[in-house]
Design a protein around this motif. Structure first.
Motif, PDB file in Angstrom:
ATOM      1  N   ALA A 256       0.869  -1.173   0.000  1.00 51.38           N
ATOM      2  CA  ALA A 256       0.000   0.000   0.000  1.00 51.38           C
ATOM      3  C   ALA A 256       0.905   1.221   0.000  1.00 51.38           C
ATOM      4  N   LEU A 257       0.802   2.022  -1.038  1.00 48.05           N
ATOM      5  CA  LEU A 257       1.724   3.135  -1.238  1.00 48.05           C
ATOM      6  C   LEU A 257       0.965   4.454  -1.270  1.00 48.05           C
ATOM      7  N   ASP A 258       1.163   5.271  -0.255  1.00 53.51           N
ATOM      8  CA  ASP A 258       0.619   6.632  -0.312  1.00 53.51           C
ATOM      9  C   ASP A 258       1.661   7.582  -0.889  1.00 53.51           C
ATOM     10  N   VAL A 259       2.887   7.103  -0.979  1.00 47.38           N
ATOM     11  CA  VAL A 259       3.993   7.869  -1.555  1.00 47.38           C
ATOM     12  C   VAL A 259       4.729   6.967  -2.530  1.00 47.38           C
ATOM     13  N   THR A 260       5.287   7.560  -3.559  1.00 48.37           N
ATOM     14  CA  THR A 260       5.986   6.774  -4.572  1.00 48.37           C
ATOM     15  C   THR A 260       7.239   7.515  -5.028  1.00 48.37           C
ATOM     16  N   ASP A 261       8.076   6.791  -5.725  1.00 50.00           N
ATOM     17  CA  ASP A 261       9.257   7.377  -6.357  1.00 50.00           C
ATOM     18  C   ASP A 261       9.332   6.806  -7.770  1.00 50.00           C
ATOM     19  N   PRO A 262       9.023   7.609  -8.802  1.00 47.60           N
ATOM     20  CA  PRO A 262       8.795   9.064  -8.753  1.00 47.60           C
ATOM     21  C   PRO A 262       7.406   9.423  -8.238  1.00 47.60           C
ATOM     22  N   GLU A 263       7.257  10.695  -7.923  1.00 48.10           N
ATOM     23  CA  GLU A 263       5.971  11.219  -7.482  1.00 48.10           C
ATOM     24  C   GLU A 263       5.764  12.601  -8.096  1.00 48.10           C
ATOM     25  N   PRO A 264       4.630  12.824  -8.742  1.00 48.42           N
ATOM     26  CA  PRO A 264       3.511  11.906  -8.977  1.00 48.42           C
ATOM     27  C   PRO A 264       3.939  10.690  -9.809  1.00 48.42           C
ATOM     28  N   LEU A 265       3.216   9.611  -9.632  1.00 47.75           N
ATOM     29  CA  LEU A 265       3.530   8.385 -10.351  1.00 47.75           C
ATOM     30  C   LEU A 265       2.999   8.503 -11.779  1.00 47.75           C
ATOM     31  N   PRO A 266       3.878   8.365 -12.782  1.00 45.49           N
ATOM     32  CA  PRO A 266       3.435   8.472 -14.184  1.00 45.49           C
ATOM     33  C   PRO A 266       2.332   7.466 -14.495  1.00 45.49           C
ATOM     34  N   SER A 267       1.423   7.858 -15.362  1.00 41.98           N
ATOM     35  CA  SER A 267       0.259   7.015 -15.666  1.00 41.98           C
ATOM     36  C   SER A 267       0.636   5.697 -16.325  1.00 41.98           C
ATOM     37  N   HIS A 269       3.291   3.899 -15.416  1.00 41.37           N
ATOM     38  CA  HIS A 269       4.208   3.159 -14.547  1.00 41.37           C
ATOM     39  C   HIS A 269       3.669   1.771 -14.231  1.00 41.37           C
ATOM     40  N   ASP A 270       4.578   0.802 -14.103  1.00 44.75           N
ATOM     41  CA  ASP A 270       4.187  -0.587 -13.848  1.00 44.75           C
ATOM     42  C   ASP A 270       3.377  -0.751 -12.558  1.00 44.75           C
ATOM     43  N   LEU A 271       3.627   0.076 -11.548  1.00 47.67           N
ATOM     44  CA  LEU A 271       2.945  -0.095 -10.264  1.00 47.67           C
ATOM     45  C   LEU A 271       1.429   0.022 -10.375  1.00 47.67           C
TER      46      LEU A 271
END
Length: 319
Positions: A256-267, A269-271
Motif C-alpha cells: 500500500a503506497l501513499d507515496v511513490t518514487d517518482p511522485e507523482p507516479l506516471p500514468s 508506470h508498472d505499479l
C-alpha cells in the motif's frame, strides 16, 4: 504585542488549496490579520508584508525579500526542503507540523492493512459485479508481527492503533536507547534481522541519507512471501524497481503506497497495473481534523509571541 500579520500560502504540501486552513486561522485568531495568498501577485505582496507566513514551499530568494518575516510556520513535518541557511541569515524562526499527522495517517495505515487481510478490495469487486459468491480472508492480524520503521509521532500513533489487534510490534529507530511503545526496539542496522519475522512492514521514517533506498532487493527478499508493506514515509525509502520485481515475482503479498518514487507516479508506470498494490496520491494525512491540529500549533505559538514578544521557545520550533 499588537496585531500580527499572518499570510497563508495558497498551496498546501501537495498542491491542495489552503483556503480551509486560512478560514480556520481567521476564526481562531480574531485579534490578528489573516490573509490567504490566492494569486501570484498576492503571494509576492504578502511575503513582503507579513510577519508570519504559513506554507510549505519558499525559496531563498523569497526569504531575502520578505522584509518583515519573523516566523515561517511550515505545513509539513520535514523541513529538509527549506532554505534553512537563508532563514538563519535573516533571523527568521521556523516551526514544523510534527505531530499533527499522527491520528489521520495511522488510520490510513490501519485501513490499508485491513483491506489486505480481510480482502475488502475483492469484496468490492464482487459487489460491482453483483456477485454473491463467498471468499476467504487472507489472514487475521492476531498473532502477526508488525514492524514500524520510524518511531516519531506518526510511527507511535501507528503502533498505538495496532494495540487492540493482539499483534507483536517491533520499532526501528536511530537511537535504540530512546525506547518506544513497541514490544521490541532495534536500530537500523538490525533491520535485516527482524524482516524475516515481519508480517506487516510500515515505513514511517523521514527521508534521510540513512533511509533513502532502505528497502531494496535484499530487504524485500528478507521478508516472508505473505508480508505486506505500507509506505506513508517518502517514496525514496523504497527502491521502486526492486519493489516492482518483488510484486511481479510474488516475493511479497502486496504493498500500500501513499507515496511513490517518482511522485507523482506516471500514468504508464508498472505499479499501476498490480491488483495487490494499493496506490493513493499522498493523501493519508488529509482529513478535516488535520487542518484544526495544524492550526493548534500556530495559534499556540502566536499566543506565546503576543505574550512575550519573542520568537523563541515555540512549539515545534526547528530554527
Amino acid at each position: 504585542m499588537g496585531t500580527i500579520d499572518v499570510a497563508v500560502l495558497d498551496q498546501d504540501a501537495h498542491g491542495i488549496p489552503a483556503a480551509e486552513y486560512a478560514e480556520i486561522l481567521d476564526r481562531r485568531l480574531p485579534e490578528h490579520e489573516v490573509r490567504l495568498a490566492a494569486t501570484p501577485d498576492e503571494h509576492r505582496r504578502y511575503l513582503r508584508e507579513a510577519t508570519v507566513v504559513a506554507g510549505r514551499n519558499i525559496d531563498a530568494k523569497e526569504v531575502s525579500t520578505a522584509e518583515n518575516l519573523r516566523l515561517f510556520a511550515c505545513n509539513s513535518a520535514g523541513v529538509d526542503h527549506l532554505p534553512l541557511d537563508a532563514f538563519a541569515e535573516q533571523g527568521v524562526a521556523v516551526t514544523n507540523a510534527s505531530g499533527v499527522h499522527g491520528p489521520n495517517i495511522a488510520e490510513h495505515v490501519l485501513g490499508s492493512v485491513l483491506t489486505f487481510t480481510r480482502r475488502l478490495d475483492e469484496g468490492r469487486r464482487r459487489q460491482q459485479r453483483r456477485e454473491w459468491r463467498r471468499f476467504q480472508s487472507f489472514t487475521e492480524l492476531a498473532g502477526s508481527t508488525v514492524t514500524v520503521v520510524g518511531l516519531g509521532a506518526i510511527g507511535e500513533a501507528v503502533v498505538e492503533r495496532f494495540e487492540g489487534f493482539d499483534v507483536e510490534t517491533v520499532g526501528v529507530r536511530h537511537t535504540v536507547a530512546k525506547g518506544g511503545p513497541t514490544d521490541e526496539v532495534v536500530g537500523y542496522g538490525d533491520l535485516p534481522d527482524v524482516l524475516p519475522k515481519t508480517d506487516v512492514l510500515v515505513l514511517a521514517c523521514p527521508l534521510t541519507e540513512t533511509t533513502e533506498g532502505l528497502i531494496g532487493t535484499a530487504e524485500l527478499e528478507g521478508l516472508p512471501t505473505d508480508a505486506i508493506i505500507v509506505n506513508i514515509a517518502r517514496g525514496g525509502v523504497i527502491e521502486t524497481p526492486a519493489l516492482v520485481d518483488a510484486i511481479r515475482s510474488n516475493a511479497i503479498h502486496g504493498a500500500a503506497l501513499d507515496v511513490t518514487d517518482p511522485e507523482p507516479l506516471p500514468s504508464d508506470h508498472d505499479l499501476w497495473g498490480f491488483e495487490n498494490v494499493f496506490i493513493t496520491p499522498h493523501v493519508a494525512g488529509h482529513t478535516p481534523k488535520y487542518w484544526e491540529r495544524r492550526a493548534d500549533v500556530l495559534v499556540e505559538n502566536l499566543e506565546r509571541i503576543t505574550e512575550t514578544g519573542e520568537y523563541e521557545g515555540l512549539r515545534n520550533q526547528v530554527l
